[in-house]
Design a protein around this motif. Structure first.
Motif, PDB file in Angstrom:
ATOM      1  N   THR A  23      41.708   8.430 -10.981  1.00 47.97           N
ATOM      2  CA  THR A  23      41.951   8.084 -12.381  1.00 47.97           C
ATOM      3  C   THR A  23      41.222   9.065 -13.281  1.00 47.97           C
ATOM      4  N   VAL A  24      41.870   9.481 -14.356  1.00 48.36           N
ATOM      5  CA  VAL A  24      41.241  10.332 -15.365  1.00 48.36           C
ATOM      6  C   VAL A  24      40.404   9.456 -16.293  1.00 48.36           C
ATOM      7  N   VAL A  25      39.138   9.833 -16.470  1.00 52.38           N
ATOM      8  CA  VAL A  25      38.226   9.085 -17.336  1.00 52.38           C
ATOM      9  C   VAL A  25      37.817   9.987 -18.493  1.00 52.38           C
ATOM     10  N   PRO A  26      38.189   9.660 -19.742  1.00 49.02           N
ATOM     11  CA  PRO A  26      37.796  10.484 -20.897  1.00 49.02           C
ATOM     12  C   PRO A  26      36.281  10.425 -21.113  1.00 49.02           C
ATOM     13  N   MET A  27      35.688  11.613 -21.340  1.00 45.58           N
ATOM     14  CA  MET A  27      34.264  11.710 -21.620  1.00 45.58           C
ATOM     15  C   MET A  27      34.079  12.380 -22.979  1.00 45.58           C
ATOM     16  N   GLN A  28      32.894  12.948 -23.228  1.00 48.19           N
ATOM     17  CA  GLN A  28      32.608  13.576 -24.516  1.00 48.19           C
ATOM     18  C   GLN A  28      33.121  15.012 -24.532  1.00 48.19           C
ATOM     19  N   GLY A  29      34.392  15.186 -24.887  1.00 43.76           N
ATOM     20  CA  GLY A  29      34.953  16.526 -24.988  1.00 43.76           C
ATOM     21  C   GLY A  29      35.594  17.044 -23.720  1.00 43.76           C
ATOM     22  N   TYR A  30      35.676  16.225 -22.686  1.00 45.16           N
ATOM     23  CA  TYR A  30      36.294  16.622 -21.428  1.00 45.16           C
ATOM     24  C   TYR A  30      36.704  15.363 -20.663  1.00 45.16           C
ATOM     25  N   ASP A  31      37.446  15.542 -19.595  1.00 42.24           N
ATOM     26  CA  ASP A  31      37.808  14.435 -18.716  1.00 42.24           C
ATOM     27  C   ASP A  31      37.100  14.596 -17.378  1.00 42.24           C
ATOM     28  N   ARG A  32      36.776  13.498 -16.746  1.00 34.19           N
ATOM     29  CA  ARG A  32      36.309  13.546 -15.375  1.00 34.19           C
ATOM     30  C   ARG A  32      37.280  12.777 -14.488  1.00 34.19           C
ATOM     31  N   CYS A  33      37.220  13.042 -13.214  1.00 32.69           N
ATOM     32  CA  CYS A  33      38.108  12.397 -12.258  1.00 32.69           C
ATOM     33  C   CYS A  33      37.316  11.380 -11.450  1.00 32.69           C
ATOM     34  N   ALA A  34      37.799  10.157 -11.396  1.00 30.31           N
ATOM     35  CA  ALA A  34      37.129   9.084 -10.659  1.00 30.31           C
ATOM     36  C   ALA A  34      38.001   8.623  -9.502  1.00 30.31           C
ATOM     37  N   THR A  35      37.369   8.303  -8.376  1.00 29.23           N
ATOM     38  CA  THR A  35      38.082   7.739  -7.247  1.00 29.23           C
ATOM     39  C   THR A  35      37.952   6.224  -7.223  1.00 29.23           C
ATOM     40  N   LYS A  36      39.012   5.567  -6.842  1.00 25.77           N
ATOM     41  CA  LYS A  36      39.035   4.111  -6.729  1.00 25.77           C
ATOM     42  C   LYS A  36      38.007   3.610  -5.718  1.00 25.77           C
ATOM     43  N   TRP A  37      37.626   4.477  -4.766  1.00 23.08           N
ATOM     44  CA  TRP A  37      36.781   4.048  -3.656  1.00 23.08           C
ATOM     45  C   TRP A  37      35.292   4.317  -3.892  1.00 23.08           C
ATOM     46  N   ALA A  38      34.917   4.628  -5.121  1.00 24.46           N
ATOM     47  CA  ALA A  38      33.492   4.743  -5.434  1.00 24.46           C
ATOM     48  C   ALA A  38      32.826   3.371  -5.300  1.00 24.46           C
ATOM     49  N   PRO A  39      31.570   3.314  -4.857  1.00 20.34           N
ATOM     50  CA  PRO A  39      30.893   2.019  -4.708  1.00 20.34           C
ATOM     51  C   PRO A  39      30.860   1.242  -6.018  1.00 20.34           C
ATOM     52  N   LYS A  40      30.973  -0.054  -5.912  1.00 21.42           N
ATOM     53  CA  LYS A  40      30.944  -0.932  -7.086  1.00 21.42           C
ATOM     54  C   LYS A  40      29.987  -2.080  -6.823  1.00 21.42           C
ATOM     55  N   ASN A  41      28.968  -2.183  -7.661  1.00 22.69           N
ATOM     56  CA  ASN A  41      27.987  -3.267  -7.550  1.00 22.69           C
ATOM     57  C   ASN A  41      27.399  -3.366  -6.145  1.00 22.69           C
ATOM     58  N   GLY A  42      27.107  -2.195  -5.564  1.00 24.34           N
ATOM     59  CA  GLY A  42      26.498  -2.161  -4.244  1.00 24.34           C
ATOM     60  C   GLY A  42      27.463  -2.301  -3.092  1.00 24.34           C
ATOM     61  N   LYS A  43      28.751  -2.453  -3.367  1.00 20.98           N
ATOM     62  CA  LYS A  43      29.753  -2.590  -2.312  1.00 20.98           C
ATOM     63  C   LYS A  43      30.365  -1.224  -1.999  1.00 20.98           C
ATOM     64  N   TYR A  44      30.390  -0.876  -0.703  1.00 16.30           N
ATOM     65  CA  TYR A  44      30.999   0.362  -0.244  1.00 16.30           C
ATOM     66  C   TYR A  44      32.336   0.052   0.417  1.00 16.30           C
ATOM     67  N   PHE A  45      33.278   0.979   0.317  1.00 20.49           N
ATOM     68  CA  PHE A  45      34.637   0.724   0.773  1.00 20.49           C
ATOM     69  C   PHE A  45      34.969   1.555   2.011  1.00 20.49           C
ATOM     70  N   ALA A  46      35.457   0.866   3.029  1.00 20.27           N
ATOM     71  CA  ALA A  46      35.783   1.525   4.294  1.00 20.27           C
ATOM     72  C   ALA A  46      36.941   2.501   4.153  1.00 20.27           C
ATOM     73  N   GLU A  47      37.757   2.353   3.134  1.00 20.73           N
ATOM     74  CA  GLU A  47      38.923   3.218   2.938  1.00 20.73           C
ATOM     75  C   GLU A  47      38.567   4.608   2.420  1.00 20.73           C
ATOM     76  N   ALA A  48      37.327   4.797   1.947  1.00 27.38           N
ATOM     77  CA  ALA A  48      36.971   6.001   1.193  1.00 27.38           C
ATOM     78  C   ALA A  48      37.168   7.297   1.973  1.00 27.38           C
ATOM     79  N   CYS A  49      36.673   7.350   3.213  1.00 30.90           N
ATOM     80  CA  CYS A  49      36.644   8.624   3.934  1.00 30.90           C
ATOM     81  C   CYS A  49      38.005   9.081   4.439  1.00 30.90           C
ATOM     82  N   THR A  50      38.967   8.163   4.531  1.00 31.06           N
ATOM     83  CA  THR A  50      40.309   8.544   4.954  1.00 31.06           C
ATOM     84  C   THR A  50      41.302   8.507   3.796  1.00 31.06           C
ATOM     85  N   SER A  51      40.777   8.464   2.579  1.00 35.31           N
ATOM     86  CA  SER A  51      41.631   8.418   1.392  1.00 35.31           C
ATOM     87  C   SER A  51      42.164   9.801   1.043  1.00 35.31           C
ATOM     88  N   ASP A  52      43.199   9.826   0.220  1.00 34.77           N
ATOM     89  CA  ASP A  52      43.739  11.101  -0.257  1.00 34.77           C
ATOM     90  C   ASP A  52      42.715  11.834  -1.123  1.00 34.77           C
TER      91      ASP A  52
END
Length: 305
Positions: free
Chosen positions: A158-187
């Motif tokens: 997902t494209v995340v707007p920042m201050q004067g630029y965009d960054r790219c975020a992955t759905k499989w980034a940890p959330k609230n201390g939870k890690y996702f098994a799908e991350a390493c085999t993701s596109d």
């Protein structure tokens, strides 16, 4: 905390040749060709301390004028706050440089891109004599070739707007201390490895990083990606080839009880990662780096080296 502990240990490549146990970096050179001002955070413990690089700026430090630079853990850059992993470029030095001109215990380096990337590619080279001269060893030069326009086209990004630029975020980034098994085999993980490249000194060519496929000596047999299944290996990387980036995390698949679940689903943890291992150098002599060169947004420099 888990990631920090494992990075401190420094996952290295399985090899038959030992690496030098010590190294010395005599000069640090940084140049930015990024359109936006770049902040170099020279003290990893206090990110409010930084030096700003405008487009075309170049700075060099030695033991004489670079005593304030802390290279013990990482080199990190950002465009703007917040100074968090997914909004930076991070080169992990893993305790490998005590200071410019000082003999230090040598560790391998790696990049961190588990949670996303910003439009700031990096190229890093360890030169034996001078910039553009001879590289110190076989695996002492790396680069990234990300394109922010690819974000959103790669699955689960997902494209995340920042201050004067965009960054790219992955759905499989940890959330609230939870890690996702799908991350390493993701596109996303495949994209990071494709665009995290290691230069071969002997072959004089750039090669992509190998994807994580699971450790064959720890119970893995296969890794399932969107483009097919890949056989697990001793180093946890496809065909036991190198990779320079942490494109995902060790957790959850590296540890029980998730380990067995991941193996059954052909999901994996991150494999061995690192560069500047220098297996081609004598193990009895230190690695001497005349210039550690870092170039930001190298795709925009007038002439490529």
């Amino acid at each position: 905390m888990l990631k920090a502990v494992l990075l401190a240990v420094g996952l290295a490549w399985a090899g038959t040749h030992a690496s030098p146990s010590q190294m010395r970096v005599d000069e640090l050179s940084m140049t930015s060709y990024c359109a936006l001002p770049v902040r170099y955070h020279y003290d990893y413990k206090d990110t409010t301390k930084f030096i700003t690089f405008k487009k075309g700026d170049s700075k060099n430090w030695t033991e004489a004028n670079g005593g304030f630079i802390d290279l013990r853990q990482r080199i990190q850059f950002s465009y703007a706050d917040p100074v968090i992993t997914e909004n930076q470029v991070i080169i992990e030095l893993n305790g490998g440089v005590e200071g410019l001109g000082k003999l230090s215990t040598r560790f391998n380096y790696n990049l961190d891109q588990q949670e996303g990337f910003i439009p700031m590619n990096v190229e890093m080279s360890m030169w034996k004599d001078r910039i553009g001269g001879e590289l110190v060893c076989e695996d002492s030069r790396i680069r990234t070739t990300y394109n922010i326009e690819d974000c959103g086209k790669v699955a689960d990004t997902t494209v995340v707007p920042m201050q004067g630029y965009d960054r790219c975020a992955t759905k499989w980034a940890p959330k609230n201390g939870k890690y996702f098994a799908e991350a390493c085999t993701s596109d996303y993980a495949v994209y990071v490895n494709t665009n995290s490249q290691l230069y071969s000194k002997s072959a004089k060519k750039w090669n992509p990083s190998a994807r994580s496929v699971g450790y064959s000596n720890q119970g893995w047999h296969m890794a399932q990606f969107s483009d097919g299944r890949y056989t697990s290996t001793k180093t946890g990387r496809y065909d036991d080839l190198p990779a320079i980036n942490f494109e995902c995390f060790e957790a959850p698949c590296k540890f029980p009880p998730d380990e067995k679940v991941c193996q059954d689903k052909e999901q994996v943890s991150v494999g061995n990662s690192g560069f500047n291992l220098c297996h081609d150098l004598p193990s009895t002599s230190p690695e001497i780096v005349a210039v550690m060169e870092v170039v930001l947004c190298p795709e925009h420099r007038p002439q490529r080296v």
